[in-house]
Enzyme design. Structure first.
Site, short mmCIF file in Angstrom:
data_model
loop_
_atom_site.label_atom_id
_atom_site.label_comp_id
_atom_site.label_asym_id
_atom_site.label_seq_id
_atom_site.Cartn_x
_atom_site.Cartn_y
_atom_site.Cartn_z
N GLY A 10 0.84 -1.20 0.00
CA GLY A 10 0.00 0.00 0.00
C GLY A 10 0.87 1.24 0.00
CG LEU A 164 0.25 10.03 9.00
CD1 LEU A 164 -0.54 10.88 8.02
CD2 LEU A 164 1.41 9.39 8.28
CB CYS A 273 -9.49 8.39 8.84
SG CYS A 273 -8.37 7.56 7.69
CD GLN A 275 -19.11 9.99 6.95
OE1 GLN A 275 -19.37 11.18 7.05
NE2 GLN A 275 -19.49 9.28 5.90
P1 NAD Z 1 -4.88 4.99 0.26
O1 NAD Z 1 -6.13 4.62 -0.44
O2 NAD Z 1 -4.25 6.31 0.00
O3 NAD Z 1 -3.76 3.88 -0.04
C1 NAD Z 1 -3.98 2.51 0.02
C2 NAD Z 1 -3.21 1.85 -1.13
O4 NAD Z 1 -3.27 0.44 -0.98
C3 NAD Z 1 -3.78 2.15 -2.52
O5 NAD Z 1 -2.79 2.78 -3.30
C4 NAD Z 1 -4.17 0.78 -3.08
O6 NAD Z 1 -3.92 0.64 -4.47
C5 NAD Z 1 -3.27 -0.13 -2.28
N1 NAD Z 1 -3.74 -1.52 -2.21
C6 NAD Z 1 -4.96 -1.98 -1.85
N2 NAD Z 1 -4.98 -3.31 -1.88
C7 NAD Z 1 -3.74 -3.72 -2.25
C8 NAD Z 1 -3.15 -5.00 -2.44
N3 NAD Z 1 -3.84 -6.14 -2.23
N4 NAD Z 1 -1.86 -5.06 -2.83
C9 NAD Z 1 -1.16 -3.93 -3.04
N5 NAD Z 1 -1.67 -2.68 -2.86
C10 NAD Z 1 -2.95 -2.58 -2.47
O7 NAD Z 1 -5.20 4.83 1.80
P2 NAD Z 1 -4.47 5.59 3.03
O8 NAD Z 1 -5.06 6.93 3.21
O9 NAD Z 1 -3.00 5.45 2.89
O10 NAD Z 1 -4.98 4.70 4.25
C11 NAD Z 1 -4.51 3.38 4.46
C12 NAD Z 1 -4.93 2.93 5.86
O11 NAD Z 1 -4.33 3.78 6.84
C13 NAD Z 1 -6.42 2.99 6.12
O12 NAD Z 1 -6.76 1.90 6.95
C14 NAD Z 1 -6.60 4.28 6.89
O13 NAD Z 1 -7.70 4.24 7.75
C15 NAD Z 1 -5.32 4.35 7.68
N6 NAD Z 1 -4.88 5.71 8.05
C16 NAD Z 1 -4.92 6.73 7.14
C17 NAD Z 1 -4.44 7.99 7.49
C18 NAD Z 1 -4.46 9.14 6.52
O14 NAD Z 1 -4.11 10.23 6.92
N7 NAD Z 1 -4.85 8.97 5.28
C19 NAD Z 1 -3.89 8.20 8.75
C20 NAD Z 1 -3.84 7.13 9.65
C21 NAD Z 1 -4.33 5.88 9.28
C1 UGA Z 2 -6.89 12.56 11.48
C2 UGA Z 2 -6.20 12.47 12.84
O1 UGA Z 2 -5.90 13.79 13.29
C3 UGA Z 2 -4.91 11.64 12.74
O2 UGA Z 2 -4.35 11.49 14.02
C4 UGA Z 2 -5.26 10.28 12.16
O3 UGA Z 2 -4.08 9.52 12.00
C5 UGA Z 2 -5.95 10.45 10.83
O4 UGA Z 2 -7.14 11.25 11.00
C6 UGA Z 2 -6.40 9.17 10.24
O5 UGA Z 2 -6.58 8.18 10.92
O6 UGA Z 2 -6.63 9.23 9.02
P1 UGA Z 2 -6.56 14.00 9.27
O7 UGA Z 2 -7.93 13.51 8.95
O8 UGA Z 2 -5.50 13.85 8.27
O9 UGA Z 2 -6.03 13.26 10.60
O10 UGA Z 2 -6.63 15.55 9.65
P2 UGA Z 2 -7.16 16.34 10.94
O11 UGA Z 2 -6.21 17.42 11.23
O12 UGA Z 2 -7.50 15.44 12.05
O13 UGA Z 2 -8.49 17.01 10.40
C7 UGA Z 2 -9.64 16.24 10.11
C8 UGA Z 2 -10.79 17.16 9.73
O14 UGA Z 2 -11.26 17.89 10.86
C9 UGA Z 2 -10.41 18.22 8.70
O15 UGA Z 2 -11.45 18.39 7.77
C10 UGA Z 2 -10.21 19.47 9.53
O16 UGA Z 2 -10.42 20.64 8.81
C11 UGA Z 2 -11.29 19.28 10.60
N1 UGA Z 2 -11.00 20.01 11.85
C12 UGA Z 2 -9.93 19.69 12.59
C13 UGA Z 2 -11.87 21.02 12.25
O17 UGA Z 2 -12.87 21.30 11.58
N2 UGA Z 2 -11.61 21.68 13.41
C14 UGA Z 2 -10.53 21.38 14.19
O18 UGA Z 2 -10.35 22.03 15.25
C15 UGA Z 2 -9.66 20.37 13.77
#
Ligand code: NAD
Ligand code: UGA
Length: 453
Positions: A10, A164, A273, A275
């Site tokens: 991923g 992050l 994430c 929702q």
């Molecule tokens: P993303 O959609 O950006 O990336 C996931 C990648 O995995 C895609 O590029 C997809 O093609 C690849 N993939 C899926 N199945 C695969 C397979 N079988 N083999 C190889 N590649 C494959 O997703 P993301 O935002 O990086 O999130 C990944 C996970 O991390 C989720 O569970 C999310 O909840 C969690 N997470 C995301 C954030 C964030 O800020 N985006 C922060 C913390 C945790």
């Molecule tokens: C969030 C968490 O902050 C991370 O710790 C977590 O790893 C990540 O989700 C995840 O699991 O994906 P992210 O969604 O990237 O990170 O960004 P945030 O800074 O948390 O903001 C989320 C949403 O809330 C944004 O739309 C932001 O504008 C809104 N927000 C945030 C507000 O409306 N008010 C605030 O005071 C803070």
């Protein structure tokens, strides 16, 4: 086991930046990030660092430093699995769109595919690390697949959720509040502790059992989102009572028990994430028959939906109850500043609502590609224009709506924007970033979230 080769399945918003930083900080570990998406891998390998698939401040420099040295991006998943001692799973875990749990539960099909592929390929012992956000007790399912379909090698499962935030990913990875590692096997845990120990102070590396680690990730996101919904709920009350939500937030945030972060009223939270993870938590609670727990958390999402629709409704009501045929300029499309990510962005809902009212919507975002906006709106994109210049976007508009808190919006020549707009010129500041008094002095009818005009 001392780790010298890591594979990450991923290459998305988590896999890419996280592995880039591990490679940067651990030059002796070979890190290979693999993905099925060829275009994404090609973009990670692009000679032009402006074309990396994820926009994050500071990320290009990290990739520049490590790529080709000990950081590699590839589509050859089998080879990377075979060569690695430790395999991170960072694939997407979206909300299910079909079958049982539709619209609520996490869809774990990508996780299961990874587990089966690892089992099939692995010919030596592996530590498998859950980096994706997963329902509590997923490690059990992964372990069962690995042990039942594998080649008799030994698998250890660790949970290492990522905290992050987008827009500050590199900073968060360089200097995390904590790194959480859940596991049952002390040796496997120590191997991962040692990887992070290359740059994260020991006292910030927290180890727990697997289930606590899995559940802590969902809980952290639920608490953060809950704060945003809580302050947004108060913002509506402020608008009715001449209280000002920024003042209220400051006043309560100075209480050290409450703290000042995540109290910015807004058009509603977005991102891939919050929702998804709350709905997943709600689903899990329901599946254990914990209906009060489920209802409690679901309200955070209900409040957020209300806030997004309320913002659009307020625009329509203020523009004399009709926006049909009127140009509305939307500044910002990303779900927050400093990212090109638009997943679940409030801007999408607001645009949809305005387009349903037959408004002519014009959009400007400094980092989001027009093709992404088109993708987000589907057929409704027909009613939208995209300019690459904010002044053109606002020209002849009845109203400007601010959807993302990009720093550059504050620095615009708002007099010039005002001069180009139809009168009366309305501003709906969904992020409370502009100076109310200045905007009013120019002549705008200025609407903020959580304060009366
Ligand atoms: P993303 O959609 O950006 O990336 C996931 C990648 O995995 C895609 O590029 C997809 O093609 C690849 N993939 C899926 N199945 C695969 C397979 N079988 N083999 C190889 N590649 C494959 O997703 P993301 O935002 O990086 O999130 C990944 C996970 O991390 C989720 O569970 C999310 O909840 C969690 N997470 C995301 C954030 C964030 O800020 N985006 C922060 C913390 C945790
Ligand atoms: C969030 C968490 O902050 C991370 O710790 C977590 O790893 C990540 O989700 C995840 O699991 O994906 P992210 O969604 O990237 O990170 O960004 P945030 O800074 O948390 O903001 C989320 C949403 O809330 C944004 O739309 C932001 O504008 C809104 N927000 C945030 C507000 O409306 N008010 C605030 O005071 C803070």
């Amino acid at each position: 086991m001392k780790i010298d080769s890591i594979c990450c399945i991923g290459a998305g918003y988590v896999g890419g930046p996280t592995m880039a930083v591990i490679a940067q900080k651990c030059p002796n570990i070979k890190v290979t990030v693999v993905d099925l998406n060829e275009a994404r891998i090609a973009a990670w390998n692009d000679a032009d660092f402006d074309k990396l698939p994820v926009y994050e401040p500071g990320l290009a420099d990290v990739v520049k430093e490590a790529r080709g040295r000990n950081l590699f991006f590839s589509t050859d998943v089998d080879k990377a699995i075979d060569e690695a001692q430790m395999i991170f799973i960072s694939v997407n875990t979206p909300t299910k769109t079909y079958g049982a749990g539709k619209g609520m539960a996490a869809d774990l099909k990508y996780i299961e595919l990874c587990a089966r592929q690892i089992a099939r390929i692995a010919k030596s012992d592996k530590i498998v690390v859950e980096k994706s956000t997963l329902p509590v007790r997923t490690a059990e399912a992964i372990k069962s697949i690995l042990d039942n379909t594998g080649n008799g090698v030994n698998f250890q499962i660790l949970s290492n959720p990522e905290f992050l935030a987008e827009g500050t990913a590199v900073q968060d990875l360089h200097n995390p509040d904590r790194v959480l590692i859940g596991g049952n096997d002390a040796e496997a845990i120590q191997s991962l502790v040692d990887v992070y120990g290359n740059w994260v102070p020991k006292e910030r590396i927290l180890t727990t059992n697997v289930w606590s680690s899995e559940l802590s990730k969902l809980t952290a996101n639920a608490f953060l989102a809950q704060r945003v919904s809580s302050i947004n709920a108060i913002s509506e009350l402020c608008e009715k009572t001449e209280a000002d939500v920024s003042e209220v937030a400051k006043a309560i945030g100075m209480d050290s028990r409450i703290g000042s972060k995540f109290l910015k009223a807004s058009v509603g939270f977005g991102g891939s994430c919050f929702q998804k993870d709350i709905l997943n938590l709600v689903y899990i609670a329901k599946s254990y028959g914990l209906h009060e727990v489920a209802d409690y958390w679901e309200q955070v999402v209900i409040m957020n939906d209300h806030q997004k629709h309320r913002f659009a409704k307020n625009i329509v009501r203020t523009l004399y109850n009709t926006v049909s045929g009127k140009k509305i300029a939307m500044l910002g499309w990303a779900f927050k500043k400093d990212t090109n990510d638009t997943r679940e962005s409030a801007a999408i809902n607001v645009a949809q609502d305005l387009l349903n009212e037959e408004a002519k919507v014009a959009v400007y975002d400094p980092k989001v590609e027009p093709a992404q906006i088109q993708f987000d709106l589907g057929e409704q994109f027909e009613g939208v224009t995209i300019e690459n210049n904010p002044y053109e976007t606002c020209k002849n508009a009845h109203a400007v709506a601010i959807l993302t808190e990009w720093d550059e919006f504050v620095t615009y020549d708002w007099q010039k924007i005002y001069d180009g707009m139809l009168k009366p010129a309305f501003v709906f500041d969904g992020r409370n970033i502009l100076d109310k008094q200045k905007m009013k002095a120019i002549g705008f009818i200025y609407n903020a979230v959580g304060s009366s005009n």
